[in-house]
Design an enzyme around this catalytic site. Structure first.
Site, PDB file in Angstrom:
ATOM      1  N   HIS A  97     -36.805  30.176 -50.751  1.00  0.00           N
ATOM      2  CA  HIS A  97     -36.598  30.367 -52.190  1.00  0.00           C
ATOM      3  C   HIS A  97     -35.179  29.911 -52.548  1.00  0.00           C
ATOM      4  O   HIS A  97     -34.258  30.092 -51.756  1.00  0.00           O
ATOM      5  CB  HIS A  97     -36.808  31.842 -52.571  1.00  0.00           C
ATOM      6  CG  HIS A  97     -36.841  32.022 -54.060  1.00  0.00           C
ATOM      7  ND1 HIS A  97     -35.690  32.060 -54.815  1.00  0.00           N
ATOM      8  CD2 HIS A  97     -37.875  32.130 -54.937  1.00  0.00           C
ATOM      9  CE1 HIS A  97     -36.027  32.188 -56.093  1.00  0.00           C
ATOM     10  NE2 HIS A  97     -37.345  32.237 -56.185  1.00  0.00           N
ATOM     11  N   GLU A 166     -40.698  24.778 -57.201  1.00  0.00           N
ATOM     12  CA  GLU A 166     -40.000  25.576 -58.203  1.00  0.00           C
ATOM     13  C   GLU A 166     -38.709  24.867 -58.609  1.00  0.00           C
ATOM     14  O   GLU A 166     -37.681  25.013 -57.929  1.00  0.00           O
ATOM     15  CB  GLU A 166     -39.626  26.947 -57.624  1.00  0.00           C
ATOM     16  CG  GLU A 166     -40.799  27.814 -57.256  1.00  0.00           C
ATOM     17  CD  GLU A 166     -40.420  29.283 -57.308  1.00  0.00           C
ATOM     18  OE1 GLU A 166     -41.045  30.013 -58.080  1.00  0.00           O
ATOM     19  OE2 GLU A 166     -39.493  29.691 -56.595  1.00  0.00           O
TER      20      GLU A 166
HETATM   21  P1  PGA Z   1     -39.605  33.167 -62.752  1.00  0.00           P
HETATM   22  O1  PGA Z   1     -39.259  33.123 -61.183  1.00  0.00           O
HETATM   23  O2  PGA Z   1     -41.095  33.174 -62.897  1.00  0.00           O
HETATM   24  O3  PGA Z   1     -38.976  34.426 -63.243  1.00  0.00           O
HETATM   25  O4  PGA Z   1     -38.992  31.929 -63.361  1.00  0.00           O
HETATM   26  C1  PGA Z   1     -39.994  32.349 -60.280  1.00  0.00           C
HETATM   27  C2  PGA Z   1     -39.430  32.511 -58.885  1.00  0.00           C
HETATM   28  O5  PGA Z   1     -38.201  32.526 -58.717  1.00  0.00           O
HETATM   29  O6  PGA Z   1     -40.195  32.608 -57.901  1.00  0.00           O
END
Ligand code: PGA
Length: 248
Positions: A97, A166
């Site tokens: 992450h 992401e």
């Molecule tokens: P968010 O976070 O949906 O609050 O943008 C996603 C994540 O960091 O996994």
């Protein structure tokens, strides 16, 4: 195709927060679309064992938000290994992450995390994504490719790996990529994964500001096999509405 709705709680939750999962579980048990998707929740370490036990025979899968890059036991203070996570009944772990990359997770460390997690029968959700500057400088594809090829190996079992795209500029900001941006990026990711794994590709999720209002945008993109949901996963109503609106 099976879809994934993965809720990443980050630093959120105390024992009574289990009521959020109870509500999601009751929704799922009567939802006519329930066989089309999997729900995974990654609570903080403090709740992992209780939640994993409580939902052992239910249809919500519990996973960890991270794991340490050693297999079993070691002398690293505050570290939790894949072996320990699997031993308490969690079945998934996030790896890479952007929060953890920012705290020092290098490709070498991430490769060990993926390797040891897989060795301990954890399914790995491997997170990748470019930052705002990289996007502005048209570096998105080279950044993503690098994050994938430096960590994933053809010998890893692709069926136990899920890649979560992401974009860092999208996490927690309310901003999401345009339909065409995501179409291009997700097919680039799948193409790169097919090259790494030769036969087929792991599933690819999108994460970053997914909520009940924008989830329909992603429905048409066939390369997207589900979602990693942060903020909106802390509310049972929002999380349930994301699933409802996705299948509407
Ligand atoms: P968010 O976070 O949906 O609050 O943008 C996603 C994540 O960091 O996994």
């Amino acid at each position: 195709m099976m879809k994934y709705f993965i809720g990443n709680w980050k630093m959120f939750g105390v024992p009574r927060s289990i009521k959020i999962l109870n509500r999601i579980n009751s929704f799922r048990s009567t939802d006519s679309n329930r066989n089309k998707y999997r729900i995974v929740i990654t609570p903080p370490y403090t709740l992992l064992e209780t939640f994993a036990k409580k939902f052992r025979d239910k249809k919500i899968i519990i996973g960890s938000q991270n794991c340490y890059q050693k297999e079993k036991f070691s002398s690293n203070t505050a570290a939790i290994s894949p072996y320990m996570i699997r031993a308490i009944g969690a079945k998934y772990t996030l790896v890479g992450h952007s929060d953890n990359r920012a705290e020092g997770d290098t490709n070498t460390i991430l490769k060990d995390k993926v390797k040891f997690a897989l060795q301990n029968n954890l399914k790995v959700v491997f997170c990748i994504g470019e930052n705002k500057l990289e996007k502005k400088n048209n570096k998105t594809f080279s950044v993503l490719k690098n994050q994938l090829v430096k960590v994933l190996e053809s010998k890893f079992n692709k069926n136990n790996i899920i890649v979560a795209y992401e974009p860092i500029w999208s996490i927690g900001t309310g901003k999401i990529p345009s339909y065409y941006e995501l179409l291009n990026t997700s097919s680039f990711i799948k193409k790169t994964l097919k090259k790494i794994f030769k036969k087929g590709s792991p599933e690819v999720l999108y994460g970053g500001s997914v909520d009940e209002k924008n989830v329909h945008v992603f429905r048409e993109i066939k390369e997207i096999d589900g979602f990693l949901i942060g903020g909106a996963s802390k509310s049972s109503k929002k999380f349930i509405d994301i699933i409802k609106n996705y299948y509407r």
